[in-house]
Design a protein around this motif. Structure first.
Motif, PDB file in Angstrom:
ATOM      1  N   TYR A 129       0.265  -1.403  -0.071  1.00 56.24           N
ATOM      2  CA  TYR A 129      -0.248  -0.035  -0.070  1.00 56.24           C
ATOM      3  C   TYR A 129       0.993   1.513  -0.136  1.00 56.24           C
ATOM      4  O   TYR A 129       1.418   1.322   0.958  1.00 56.24           O
ATOM      5  CB  TYR A 129      -0.690   0.103   0.949  1.00 56.24           C
ATOM      6  N   PHE A 193      -3.900   8.723   5.899  1.00 57.00           N
ATOM      7  CA  PHE A 193      -4.187   8.621   7.462  1.00 57.00           C
ATOM      8  C   PHE A 193      -3.783  10.037   7.540  1.00 57.00           C
ATOM      9  O   PHE A 193      -5.037  10.413   8.502  1.00 57.00           O
ATOM     10  CB  PHE A 193      -2.977   7.863   7.835  1.00 57.00           C
ATOM     11  N   GLN A 241      -0.289  -0.246  16.377  1.00 62.52           N
ATOM     12  CA  GLN A 241       0.652  -0.136  15.682  1.00 62.52           C
ATOM     13  C   GLN A 241       1.614  -1.431  16.619  1.00 62.52           C
ATOM     14  O   GLN A 241       1.219  -1.431  17.455  1.00 62.52           O
ATOM     15  CB  GLN A 241       0.965   1.597  15.248  1.00 62.52           C
ATOM     16  N   LYS A 242       3.007  -0.361  16.775  1.00 63.66           N
ATOM     17  CA  LYS A 242       3.794  -0.683  17.644  1.00 63.66           C
ATOM     18  C   LYS A 242       3.769  -0.382  18.621  1.00 63.66           C
ATOM     19  O   LYS A 242       3.837  -1.504  18.879  1.00 63.66           O
ATOM     20  CB  LYS A 242       5.503  -0.815  16.470  1.00 63.66           C
ATOM     21  N   THR A 243       3.410   0.096  19.419  1.00 60.82           N
ATOM     22  CA  THR A 243       3.512   0.265  20.480  1.00 60.82           C
ATOM     23  C   THR A 243       2.349   0.588  21.424  1.00 60.82           C
ATOM     24  O   THR A 243       2.199   0.646  22.586  1.00 60.82           O
ATOM     25  CB  THR A 243       3.925   1.908  21.035  1.00 60.82           C
ATOM     26  N   PRO A 245      -2.992   0.904  20.110  1.00 65.01           N
ATOM     27  CA  PRO A 245      -3.837   1.374  18.989  1.00 65.01           C
ATOM     28  C   PRO A 245      -3.617   1.801  18.167  1.00 65.01           C
ATOM     29  O   PRO A 245      -2.645   3.588  18.671  1.00 65.01           O
ATOM     30  CB  PRO A 245      -4.766   1.637  20.002  1.00 65.01           C
ATOM     31  N   ILE A 246      -3.362   2.660  16.889  1.00 63.22           N
ATOM     32  CA  ILE A 246      -3.633   2.976  16.807  1.00 63.22           C
ATOM     33  C   ILE A 246      -4.409   4.363  16.978  1.00 63.22           C
ATOM     34  O   ILE A 246      -3.916   5.606  16.077  1.00 63.22           O
ATOM     35  CB  ILE A 246      -3.848   2.865  14.756  1.00 63.22           C
ATOM     36  N   MET A 247      -5.846   4.123  16.834  1.00 68.71           N
ATOM     37  CA  MET A 247      -6.758   5.030  17.791  1.00 68.71           C
ATOM     38  C   MET A 247      -7.289   4.858  18.917  1.00 68.71           C
ATOM     39  O   MET A 247      -7.223   3.355  19.339  1.00 68.71           O
ATOM     40  CB  MET A 247      -7.687   5.660  16.405  1.00 68.71           C
ATOM     41  N   ARG A 248      -7.942   5.680  19.546  1.00 68.43           N
ATOM     42  CA  ARG A 248      -8.285   5.470  20.866  1.00 68.43           C
ATOM     43  C   ARG A 248      -9.350   4.328  20.368  1.00 68.43           C
ATOM     44  O   ARG A 248     -10.167   4.160  19.944  1.00 68.43           O
ATOM     45  CB  ARG A 248      -9.254   6.554  21.290  1.00 68.43           C
ATOM     46  N   PRO A 249      -9.519   3.375  21.580  1.00 62.61           N
ATOM     47  CA  PRO A 249     -10.622   2.258  21.819  1.00 62.61           C
ATOM     48  C   PRO A 249     -11.841   2.752  21.664  1.00 62.61           C
ATOM     49  O   PRO A 249     -13.155   2.040  21.363  1.00 62.61           O
ATOM     50  CB  PRO A 249      -9.670   1.878  22.634  1.00 62.61           C
ATOM     51  N   SER A 328      10.223 -11.171  12.140  1.00 62.10           N
ATOM     52  CA  SER A 328      11.141 -10.147  11.590  1.00 62.10           C
ATOM     53  C   SER A 328      12.394 -10.787  12.033  1.00 62.10           C
ATOM     54  O   SER A 328      13.389 -10.670  11.203  1.00 62.10           O
ATOM     55  CB  SER A 328      11.392  -9.001  12.761  1.00 62.10           C
ATOM     56  N   TYR A 329      12.739 -11.822  13.024  1.00 62.47           N
ATOM     57  CA  TYR A 329      14.504 -12.917  12.519  1.00 62.47           C
ATOM     58  C   TYR A 329      13.315 -13.539  13.457  1.00 62.47           C
ATOM     59  O   TYR A 329      14.473 -15.305  12.480  1.00 62.47           O
ATOM     60  CB  TYR A 329      14.894 -12.112  14.223  1.00 62.47           C
ATOM     61  N   HIS A 364       5.492 -12.991   4.789  1.00 61.12           N
ATOM     62  CA  HIS A 364       6.249 -11.800   3.942  1.00 61.12           C
ATOM     63  C   HIS A 364       7.430 -12.496   3.991  1.00 61.12           C
ATOM     64  O   HIS A 364       7.715 -13.784   3.019  1.00 61.12           O
ATOM     65  CB  HIS A 364       6.501 -11.114   4.573  1.00 61.12           C
TER      66      HIS A 364
END
Lengths: 391, 214
Positions: A129, A193, A241-243, A245-249, A328-329, A364
């Protein structure tokens, strides 16, 4: 117990003979490697400016056959590896030559998103994307109008794709249909976004209109996938995302909660179960998943801090858990002992009582088939029920 | 202009109210006062620090972080023409780009909004940046830090290529390198011999602030 009984028993939170192992094979290079096929010419053709337009034409005239061929190989490869199940996906794209992409093509999908399609040196086709087709409300209205004319054909192709795969391979592996073009992602990705967040604050009615349309589309897509007759269907939306939520639940609940409830209702009305895909750190959504009616969750991405024991502690057996093996590893460059230890840990944390399906956390091109083989080998060795307390 | 206007600007930014933030900024601009502009710029920096902290503490999320950055970008666009004299007070130069083969720029652009509002001079190389272009920018700009964004596993190897190119051109020990992106981890940073890994844009900015201070 055969592969299907094993998978479905675990989906019922009961203990099968051993932990089922799900493949997420989708990449041509992975299938080619496993099946001993030479890399496809198309990867080098798409990188070459002189043959790129030819690839565009092949994609635009033979998309359905290409996607079927890809997942046919993926299922063959998964069977050869010894997986109990593998996902199957159908999407729809139109390819264009675009100066923004110097080494490939641009594809527009049926959700209004723009993708870059290119080939790698080892014969893989990679699609990622990059942007939205509808940065403005006017752009969205025009796009959505055009999409309405494509929907029936898309639904027919989707159903046909999954039905054909199930008929051809269902006696050797459990194919699980995945509705990969989802509601939250399609909503923000069709506008990008930044535009999405700006619209959220400045033009909430526009966002609502897009969500409603993407939800209707998704339900139609899901229904088409379920025509293949499988007992389980995969849905999904990357909410983390890594740390975190992307947005507030609470905003996700307000904007998308009703859509997700409609998704679960449709799946259950068809007597199916719903496994929900979400990447990232999603602890904040696990209870919501239960409330929305989902039956299971994956990818449980370890590099985003997802730990199977913590997830199980939080949701108990209200959700089937799948995934969590690092891509990833571990399944790219990890050694045999590391893969074996990770499999043992996953089984120990999530498999007692059933309700765990072992799988990579995602797929991937760099995921190594040899590591997948070690993963399956360890699952067969340590995943026999009853799970040994010293696994 | 009164202290109240500055307070309104800060409150508007923290309430993610774009209209109110731009109205307060326009009130500042109308004064044509350099000290008022400086105060407004400092307020934007402070407000973004609070937004960043709320994000890192898990109170706010990516959407709020992005929109906070967008408000700051528009506010700074109004203030910038009046603040040339302040340009020399840059915290340092940062060169940033998304590696070759990767066209994603969300994380990179969030970083840029926040870093510029924190007083850094940011040279944005854009997306799909080849190793040689990163190296040329480091040679020309002499930045304190080079940031590389990489969302895709398939383009991860580009990070190593850039660092090799820096070494080949004798530039590696002249710049600190931070990498960030969904496909990466601390392990990737070690593998490619980068100086740091940032799981998000705000952590990336914190890392560069520390390097700037030292």
């Amino acid at each position: 117990m055969d592969f299907k009984q094993r998978f479905l028993t675990s989906m019922n939170h009961e203990e099968p003979d051993r932990v089922p192992v799900m493949g997420l094979i989708a990449e041509p290079a992975t299938s080619n490697y496993i099946l001993g096929k030479p890399p496809a010419d198309m990867a080098s053709m798409v990188r070459n400016p002189e043959t790129r337009a030819m690839v565009r034409d092949i994609i635009n005239t033979s998309w359905t056959e290409l996607v079927y061929g890809n997942f046919s190989d993926a299922l063959e490869a998964a069977i050869k590896m010894g997986f109990d199940a593998n996902w199957t996906i159908y999407t729809q794209m139109e390819a264009f030559v675009d100066p923004r992409v110097k080494d490939g093509l641009v594809c527009h999908d049926i959700c209004g998103r723009v993708w870059k399609l290119t080939g790698t040196e080892d014969g893989n086709i990679v699609v990622n994307y990059i942007d939205g087709l509808c940065p403005t409300e006017e752009g969205w209205d025009a796009w959505d109008g055009r999409r309405k004319t494509l929907l029936d054909e898309f639904a027919r192709n989707t159903a046909e794709h999954h039905k054909k795969l199930a008929a051809a391979y269902g006696d050797r592996i459990h194919p699980v249909g995945y509705t990969s073009m989802s509601i939250f992602e399609s909503t923000w990705q069709c506008m990008g976004f930044v535009n999405f967040t700006r619209s959220l604050y400045q033009k909430p009615d526009f966002v609502k209109k897009v969500i409603d349309s993407q939800t209707d589309f998704y339900l139609k897509y899901l229904d088409a996938v379920m025509e293949c007759g499988g007992e389980v269907v995969i849905g999904g939306d990357d909410l983390g995302q890594k740390t975190g939520p992307i947005m507030r639940p609470d905003i996700i609940e307000k904007l998308f909660g009703e859509s997700y409830r409609r998704v679960s209702e449709l799946v259950h009305k068809r007597n199916r179960k719903l496994l929900w895909h979400s990447c990232g750190n999603i602890y904040a959504f696990l209870d919501k998943f239960v409330e929305w009616g989902f039956d299971g969750v994956f990818t449980l991405e370890p590099t985003a801090g997802m730990e199977l024991a913590k997830v199980r502690e939080q949701v108990g057996h209200k959700l089937v858990l799948m995934g969590n093996l690092d891509v990833s590893y571990l399944l790219v460059r990890g050694n045999r002992v590391e893969v074996q230890e990770a499999v043992k840990q996953a089984i120990k944390a999530a498999a007692p009582g059933g309700g765990y399906i072992l799988s990579p956390s995602h797929s991937h091109i760099a995921v190594d088939p040899t590591r997948l083989e070690w993963m399956i080998e360890a699952a067969h060795k340590y995943g026999k029920y009853p799970i040994h307390p010293f696994v | 202009m009164s202290d109240n206007t500055i307070e309104q600007l800060k409150n508007a930014m923290l309430a993610l109210d774009m209209d109110a933030a731009l109205k307060a900024t326009n009130d500042v601009v109308k004064t044509q006062s350099k000290s008022a502009v400086k105060e407004a710029v400092d307020t934007v920096t402070q407000a973004l620090q609070i937004v960043g902290k709320r994000f890192q503490d898990g109170d706010w999320y990516l959407a709020e972080l992005v929109y906070g950055g967008e408000i700051a970008k528009e506010v700074m666009a109004l203030l910038s023409p009046l603040m040339q004299a302040e340009a020399s007070r840059s915290q340092g130069t940062v060169v940033i780009g998304t590696v070759a083969g990767d066209l994603h720029d969300l994380g990179k652009n969030i970083f840029i909004n926040y870093a510029r509002s924190s007083g850094f001079n940011v040279v944005d190389l854009g997306v799909d940046v080849p190793a040689a272009k990163f190296a040329s920018a480091v040679r020309e700009q002499k930045p304190l830090a080079l940031g590389m964004s990489c969302l895709l596993t398939s383009t991860e190897k580009e990070l190593g290529k850039v660092i090799e190119e820096l070494s080949k051109q004798g530039l590696r020990d002249k710049v600190k390198v931070v990498i960030g992106g969904a496909a990466l981890s601390e392990r990737t940073a070690r593998d490619v011999a980068a100086d740091a890994f940032a799981p998000d844009a705000i952590t990336g900015l914190d890392i560069i602030k520390k390097w700037s201070a030292s």
